[in-house]
Design an enzyme around this catalytic site. Structure first.
Site, PDB file in Angstrom:
ATOM      1  N   ASP A 189      33.951  37.838  36.368  1.00 13.05           N
ATOM      2  CA  ASP A 189      33.851  36.417  36.680  1.00 13.05           C
ATOM      3  C   ASP A 189      33.364  35.695  35.425  1.00 13.05           C
ATOM      4  O   ASP A 189      32.968  36.323  34.445  1.00 13.05           O
ATOM      5  CB  ASP A 189      32.947  36.161  37.882  1.00 13.05           C
ATOM      6  CG  ASP A 189      31.483  36.432  37.613  1.00 13.05           C
ATOM      7  OD1 ASP A 189      31.131  36.720  36.453  1.00 13.05           O
ATOM      8  OD2 ASP A 189      30.688  36.367  38.554  1.00 13.05           O
ATOM      9  N   ASP A 218      35.907  40.149  46.780  1.00 10.44           N
ATOM     10  CA  ASP A 218      34.707  40.815  46.274  1.00 10.44           C
ATOM     11  C   ASP A 218      33.504  40.225  46.985  1.00 10.44           C
ATOM     12  O   ASP A 218      33.545  39.092  47.462  1.00 10.44           O
ATOM     13  CB  ASP A 218      34.552  40.616  44.766  1.00 10.44           C
ATOM     14  CG  ASP A 218      33.975  39.237  44.439  1.00 10.44           C
ATOM     15  OD1 ASP A 218      32.768  39.155  44.143  1.00 10.44           O
ATOM     16  OD2 ASP A 218      34.713  38.244  44.499  1.00 10.44           O
TER      17      ASP A 218
END
Length: 376
Positions: free
Chosen positions: A92, A271
């Protein structure tokens, strides 16, 4: 990165596909264990690969940037070499930390100024240097830098936040396209849809994101305090716009029920820290419902954790033994709980895939949602 859409359910928008990266293939729908600092907390990679059969894990740009630092990761040859994980990686961008660490950061057009939660030192993340950081980390899939509006944001805040995210996206894509991977494997760049809980903003953002025609797209800013019904509504709005021939990644979501509902709306990738975080604290997810392993009712229950056998630990540890470990504050308890929950999540998306192909996903999903919602 390549994506092959292999099958779509006739009674929902659930899909089956395959993502191919230089570090291996990923069958979708897929759940990705979160490895914030380069490790999935308390879980060995051998267990992830051989027992849980994880196909991809995450790293966190913010945390890896602060520790161990880019110099160490680069000297090692990237995160794959540093931590020994030889399958696909996703990072990320640090955008969520811009949201979650709001007390320690300041937003401006250039980027986000924040103070380290470790030592208070000041840092600047920009759409460009976040690309550079993720190039150094070496993930197969890297994310655009975005601002995540809180779940209770009003329309004005959400609109300004979305527009900032869009301006940052333009800069991030330009910089990504002007730079090269560092370690000999290809990297791909996913934009992120924002817009909080507003249909018009989500549609506008999805249209803007889709116009860049990247290899995949992400949906951010959900599961941040809004009701589940709003989350599902926003997913539906966005997936009506995002291209069908590209994978769709719903960031940071969620419970097993959330995941099945989102799969039925056309999401491919997920996720969440919930499997490991809850596992460490004694909450286990099973096909029959949710277990609080510290509850006295399990004191003399010598049955396996999940009778369906969704976890490789089921055949070794009973509820009574696991409760004993939690009550005794034994470190092994959190490890077993994390392993079980991750195994359950991976089993769940694999079963979803089977039922999508078989054509009975909608019926199976409704049954599983009822079962998994029960507090045992």
């Amino acid at each position: 990165m390549d994506f092959e859409l292999q099958h779509t359910d006739t009674k929902s928008k659930a899909r089956v596909g395959k993502i191919t990266t230089d570090h291996g293939e990923i069958e979708t729908p897929i759940f990705m264990p979160v490895g914030t600092v380069g490790s999935v907390k308390g879980v060995h990679f051998n267990d992830l690969k051989n027992d849980i059969e994880a196909q991809i894990i995450l790293g966190n740009t913010y945390h890896l940037y602060l520790r161990p630092g880019l110099d160490i990761i680069e000297k090692a040859g990237g995160l794959h070499k540093f931590n020994g994980w030889d399958k696909p990686l996703l990072t990320d961008s640090g955008g969520y930390q811009v949201f979650s660490l709001s007390a320690n950061r300041k937003l401006k057009e250039e980027g986000a100024i924040f103070r380290s939660h470790i030592d208070g030192s000041k840092h600047l993340f920009t759409p460009e240097n976040v690309v550079d950081i993720q190039r150094i980390i070496g993930a197969d899939i890297i994310m655009a830098f975005d601002e995540c509006a809180p779940g209770d944001a009003d329309h004005k805040y959400a609109k300004n936040s979305m527009e900032l995210t869009h301006r940052w996206l333009q800069r991030g894509i330009s910089h990504f396209d002007a730079t090269e991977p560092k370690y000999g494997h290809s990297q791909t760049f996913f934009p992120i849809v924002q817009g909080a809980g507003f249909r018009d903003l989500r549609k506008q953002s999805a249209e803007y994101i889709a116009s860049f025609e990247r290899e995949g797209n992400a949906i951010g800013g959900l599961a941040v305090g809004e009701p589940a019904e709003v989350m599902y509504e926003m997913i539906e709005v966005v997936n009506e716009v995002l291209p069908e021939d590209k994978p769709r990644y719903l960031m940071g979501v969620g419970t097993p029920v959330n995941i099945l509902e989102a799969i039925s709306l056309g999401v491919d990738m997920f996720d969440c820290v919930m499997p490991t975080r809850n596992g460490r604290n004694g909450m286990l997810f099973t096909s029959r419902g949710i277990l609080n392993m510290k509850n006295v009712k399990w004191k003399d229950d010598f049955s396996p954790i999940d009778p369906e056998g969704t976890s490789f630990v089921d055949h070794t540890y009973t509820k009574a033994y696991l409760r004993h470990l939690y009550v005794s504050k034994e470190l092994l308890a959190g490890q077993i709980g994390s392993l079980h929950n991750l195994a359950f999540y991976l089993w769940l998306v694999k079963e979803a895939r089977k039922h999508i192909i078989a054509g009975d996903f909608a019926t199976w999903k409704d049954q599983m949602v009822k079962q998994m919602s029960v507090r045992l």
